[in-house]
Design a protein around this motif. Structure first.
Motif, PDB file in Angstrom:
ATOM      1  N   GLN A  22       0.675  -1.382  -0.010  1.00 22.92           N
ATOM      2  CA  GLN A  22       0.282  -0.082   0.292  1.00 22.92           C
ATOM      3  C   GLN A  22       1.078   1.058  -0.559  1.00 22.92           C
ATOM      4  O   GLN A  22      -0.106   2.550  -0.287  1.00 22.92           O
ATOM      5  CB  GLN A  22      -0.947   0.151   1.351  1.00 22.92           C
ATOM      6  CG  GLN A  22      -2.371  -1.232   1.211  1.00 22.92           C
ATOM      7  CD  GLN A  22      -2.963  -0.808   2.131  1.00 22.92           C
ATOM      8  OE1 GLN A  22      -2.663  -0.251   3.258  1.00 22.92           O
ATOM      9  NE2 GLN A  22      -4.350  -1.716   1.818  1.00 22.92           N
ATOM     10  N   SER A  23       1.922   0.658   0.580  1.00 20.98           N
ATOM     11  CA  SER A  23       2.745   1.673   0.843  1.00 20.98           C
ATOM     12  C   SER A  23       3.885   2.642  -0.578  1.00 20.98           C
ATOM     13  O   SER A  23       4.571   3.340  -0.719  1.00 20.98           O
ATOM     14  CB  SER A  23       3.331   2.018   1.776  1.00 20.98           C
ATOM     15  OG  SER A  23       4.654   1.223   1.559  1.00 20.98           O
ATOM     16  N   VAL A  24       3.980   1.489  -1.994  1.00 18.66           N
ATOM     17  CA  VAL A  24       4.569   1.526  -2.648  1.00 18.66           C
ATOM     18  C   VAL A  24       3.580   2.401  -3.942  1.00 18.66           C
ATOM     19  O   VAL A  24       2.771   2.650  -3.458  1.00 18.66           O
ATOM     20  CB  VAL A  24       4.882  -0.037  -3.598  1.00 18.66           C
ATOM     21  CG1 VAL A  24       5.607   0.536  -4.667  1.00 18.66           C
ATOM     22  CG2 VAL A  24       5.461  -0.373  -2.541  1.00 18.66           C
ATOM     23  N   SER A  25       4.605   3.274  -4.324  1.00 26.98           N
ATOM     24  CA  SER A  25       4.088   4.318  -5.832  1.00 26.98           C
ATOM     25  C   SER A  25       4.576   4.253  -6.751  1.00 26.98           C
ATOM     26  O   SER A  25       5.795   4.805  -6.691  1.00 26.98           O
ATOM     27  CB  SER A  25       3.504   5.714  -5.066  1.00 26.98           C
ATOM     28  OG  SER A  25       5.333   5.856  -4.446  1.00 26.98           O
ATOM     29  N   LYS A  26       3.702   4.553  -7.590  1.00 26.72           N
ATOM     30  CA  LYS A  26       4.579   4.767  -8.875  1.00 26.72           C
ATOM     31  C   LYS A  26       5.684   6.602  -9.001  1.00 26.72           C
ATOM     32  O   LYS A  26       6.643   6.080  -9.606  1.00 26.72           O
ATOM     33  CB  LYS A  26       3.484   4.883 -10.494  1.00 26.72           C
ATOM     34  CG  LYS A  26       3.600   3.810 -11.269  1.00 26.72           C
ATOM     35  CD  LYS A  26       3.174   3.968 -11.748  1.00 26.72           C
ATOM     36  CE  LYS A  26       2.489   2.502 -12.371  1.00 26.72           C
ATOM     37  NZ  LYS A  26       1.044   3.480 -14.187  1.00 26.72           N
ATOM     38  N   ASP A  27       5.195   7.246  -8.649  1.00 28.05           N
ATOM     39  CA  ASP A  27       5.439   8.500  -8.746  1.00 28.05           C
ATOM     40  C   ASP A  27       7.112   9.082  -8.252  1.00 28.05           C
ATOM     41  O   ASP A  27       7.688   9.189  -8.494  1.00 28.05           O
ATOM     42  CB  ASP A  27       4.409   9.279  -7.983  1.00 28.05           C
ATOM     43  CG  ASP A  27       3.330   9.899  -9.070  1.00 28.05           C
ATOM     44  OD1 ASP A  27       3.534   9.224 -10.007  1.00 28.05           O
ATOM     45  OD2 ASP A  27       2.147   9.687  -8.886  1.00 28.05           O
ATOM     46  N   SER A  28       6.623   8.671  -6.453  1.00 24.95           N
ATOM     47  CA  SER A  28       8.209   8.896  -5.727  1.00 24.95           C
ATOM     48  C   SER A  28       8.198   7.434  -4.806  1.00 24.95           C
ATOM     49  O   SER A  28       7.557   6.801  -3.498  1.00 24.95           O
ATOM     50  CB  SER A  28       7.843   9.834  -4.975  1.00 24.95           C
ATOM     51  OG  SER A  28       6.709   9.732  -3.889  1.00 24.95           O
ATOM     52  N   TYR A  29       9.180   7.117  -5.474  1.00 23.40           N
ATOM     53  CA  TYR A  29       9.696   4.977  -4.208  1.00 23.40           C
ATOM     54  C   TYR A  29      11.465   5.939  -4.707  1.00 23.40           C
ATOM     55  O   TYR A  29      11.896   5.193  -5.420  1.00 23.40           O
ATOM     56  CB  TYR A  29       9.300   4.299  -5.129  1.00 23.40           C
ATOM     57  CG  TYR A  29       9.078   2.940  -4.117  1.00 23.40           C
ATOM     58  CD1 TYR A  29       8.851   3.034  -3.415  1.00 23.40           C
ATOM     59  CD2 TYR A  29      10.048   1.988  -4.420  1.00 23.40           C
ATOM     60  CE1 TYR A  29       8.750   2.059  -2.094  1.00 23.40           C
ATOM     61  CE2 TYR A  29      10.078   1.045  -4.168  1.00 23.40           C
ATOM     62  CZ  TYR A  29       9.626   0.696  -2.778  1.00 23.40           C
ATOM     63  OH  TYR A  29       9.675  -0.274  -1.380  1.00 23.40           O
ATOM     64  N   SER A  30      11.737   6.150  -3.745  1.00 26.50           N
ATOM     65  CA  SER A  30      13.483   6.253  -3.293  1.00 26.50           C
ATOM     66  C   SER A  30      13.904   4.849  -2.924  1.00 26.50           C
ATOM     67  O   SER A  30      12.768   3.610  -2.946  1.00 26.50           O
ATOM     68  CB  SER A  30      13.369   7.452  -2.429  1.00 26.50           C
ATOM     69  OG  SER A  30      13.509   6.536  -1.267  1.00 26.50           O
TER      70      SER A  30
END
Length: 106
Positions: A22-30
């Motif tokens: 749920q905390s993985v996103s396409k836009d900002s995942y460092s």
């Protein structure tokens, strides 16, 4: 009883997996987020493995001992609870690690 307690360890892994996905996103995942999530998964998985081994060893010896002396049942349950606590501690640490985030600018 040991089989049910070992099954709960799998639920711990499922909880961590759902929270991480749920905390993985396409836009900002460092890279920091990736390593934090990897560490959370490893923490939960390895502590679950250790707890499962402990539950298996204690369950085997405990069921044999209870077969010979029924008064040992309460002691068996207590030791199984302590073995399950290893997995619970791993779940707690994994939840803390999965909430860590850092934004990289540069």
């Amino acid at each position: 009883i040991p089989v049910v307690m070992a099954g709960v360890l799998g639920i711990y892994g499922l909880i961590v997996a759902v929270i991480i996905t749920q905390s993985v996103s396409k836009d900002s995942y460092s890279a920091y987020d990736g390593y934090a999530h990897l560490t959370a998964g490893l923490c939960c998985g390895l502590s679950g493995l250790a707890a499962g081994i402990a539950i298996g060893i204690v369950g085997d010896a405990g069921v044999r001992a209870v077969g010979q002396n029924e008064n040992l049942f309460v002691g068996l349950i207590l030791i199984l609870i302590f073995a399950e606590a290893l997995g619970l501690y791993g779940l707690i640490v994994a939840l803390i690690l999965s909430q860590a985030s850092e934004s990289c600018t540069g």
